[in-house]
Enzyme design. Sequence first.
Site, PDB file in Angstrom:
ATOM      1  N   TYR A   1     -22.449  15.195  33.727  1.00  0.00           N
ATOM      2  CA  TYR A   1     -22.091  14.205  34.746  1.00  0.00           C
ATOM      3  C   TYR A   1     -20.634  14.395  35.192  1.00  0.00           C
ATOM      4  O   TYR A   1     -20.335  14.567  36.373  1.00  0.00           O
ATOM      5  CB  TYR A   1     -22.314  12.769  34.225  1.00  0.00           C
ATOM      6  CG  TYR A   1     -21.516  11.808  35.044  1.00  0.00           C
ATOM      7  CD1 TYR A   1     -21.953  11.457  36.317  1.00  0.00           C
ATOM      8  CD2 TYR A   1     -20.280  11.327  34.610  1.00  0.00           C
ATOM      9  CE1 TYR A   1     -21.182  10.635  37.125  1.00  0.00           C
ATOM     10  CE2 TYR A   1     -19.507  10.511  35.397  1.00  0.00           C
ATOM     11  CZ  TYR A   1     -19.970  10.167  36.657  1.00  0.00           C
ATOM     12  OH  TYR A   1     -19.183   9.383  37.464  1.00  0.00           O
TER      13      TYR A   1
ATOM     14  N   ASP B   1     -25.337   9.762  37.387  1.00  0.00           N
ATOM     15  CA  ASP B   1     -25.097   8.672  36.428  1.00  0.00           C
ATOM     16  C   ASP B   1     -26.221   7.632  36.580  1.00  0.00           C
ATOM     17  O   ASP B   1     -27.178   7.845  37.338  1.00  0.00           O
ATOM     18  CB  ASP B   1     -23.698   8.050  36.632  1.00  0.00           C
ATOM     19  CG  ASP B   1     -23.604   7.260  37.927  1.00  0.00           C
ATOM     20  OD1 ASP B   1     -24.531   7.341  38.761  1.00  0.00           O
ATOM     21  OD2 ASP B   1     -22.600   6.547  38.112  1.00  0.00           O
TER      22      ASP B   1
ATOM     23  N   GLU C   1     -12.161   9.319  35.728  1.00  0.00           N
ATOM     24  CA  GLU C   1     -13.479   9.677  35.194  1.00  0.00           C
ATOM     25  C   GLU C   1     -13.546   9.413  33.679  1.00  0.00           C
ATOM     26  O   GLU C   1     -14.544   8.932  33.174  1.00  0.00           O
ATOM     27  CB  GLU C   1     -13.835  11.133  35.497  1.00  0.00           C
ATOM     28  CG  GLU C   1     -14.301  11.371  36.924  1.00  0.00           C
ATOM     29  CD  GLU C   1     -15.441  10.453  37.351  1.00  0.00           C
ATOM     30  OE1 GLU C   1     -16.385  10.250  36.574  1.00  0.00           O
ATOM     31  OE2 GLU C   1     -15.374   9.914  38.481  1.00  0.00           O
TER      32      GLU C   1
END
Length: 345
Positions: free
Chosen positions: A136, A154, A53
Amino acid sequence: MYERLSFIIIFTMHLSSTLSKKILAWYDNSKRNLPWRVSKKSPKKLYYRLLSEFMLQQTQVKTVIPYFKKFTKKYNTLESLSRINENQILKLWEGLGYYRRARNLLASTKIIVKEYNSKLPNTLNEIKRLPEVGDYTANALLGFIYNKPTIAIDGNVKRVFSRYLNKKESKINFEKLISLNKKNLFNTNRNSDFIEALMEFGALICKPKDPKCSICCLNKSCSYLRSSKKIKFNKRKKIKIMNYNIFCYINKKKQIALTKENEISFLKNFNLPLIKLMKSNYVNKDWKFLKNYKNSISNLNLNINLYYKFSNKIPKSYNWYSLNSNKELIPSFTKKIFNQVSTLF
Ligand code: SF4
């Protein structure tokens, strides 16, 4: 009040368990084989998800894969990564850009290992206390690790919903969408997969340009496809041009003097020559012009005039580095300067 009500009606009518079933079925057949997608029971799950991520922020999957493999080969657990220092992680990150991510990743691993006994905190607010982790990433991690019914919003996911509802992104209340999903809007217990499936669907099918509507599993119910008044998408972000002068002290030993005191915020804390915004054409004649060149970083186009001066005296905050150095962390921005200056020898 009416607007809010109509929003909820549109959403619940159009977005339902059918949508999640279709997208999940597509995902099961078509998902990419990515190294951070390990089984739900894997002890590596948190480490791999956290690492990927951070790496995937503003960077494409194909660029991230070799870095992800390099990291996990050298440090195969979250704990082992958490024990390294900033220089070590920056060196490993070299070339991936946006180095702040590496620092924040390292700081996050240390917090998770020390304060949470190597487990991800299990609330959104606690995850968001990790350095520069926003909505997010926090939602993505919460879903991936704990299978919580959330959605990581996103650019891909925004576009999918925007097209499917034929509604501009700015007119969709994504926070509301997340809160409706907590109340089972999509009615699935595969929350982790659903989060990922939505992103994958946006990346591979409902793509920014040329969505693959003819093979899309949602094409029978997609408002965008059926509408004669299709929404328009904003054009890509404007490229900004910035003009800089870069001044390099060099010596006969093929060394260049670098300092951390530069004026460019996104390169803060890196060793660089003197960099100044180009405000006029005047430059002190002590400095010799070497070259003009361009360097693109994200949506910035840097127009650079490079100057040099042979000197053995350098200001206090500077240190000498070999132009052939490969031991220190050298961002690609600095490497380009090294290459240009090396032509003088
Ligand atoms: S039909 Fe086309 S526009 Fe609609 S969701 Fe599928 S790919 Fe996107």
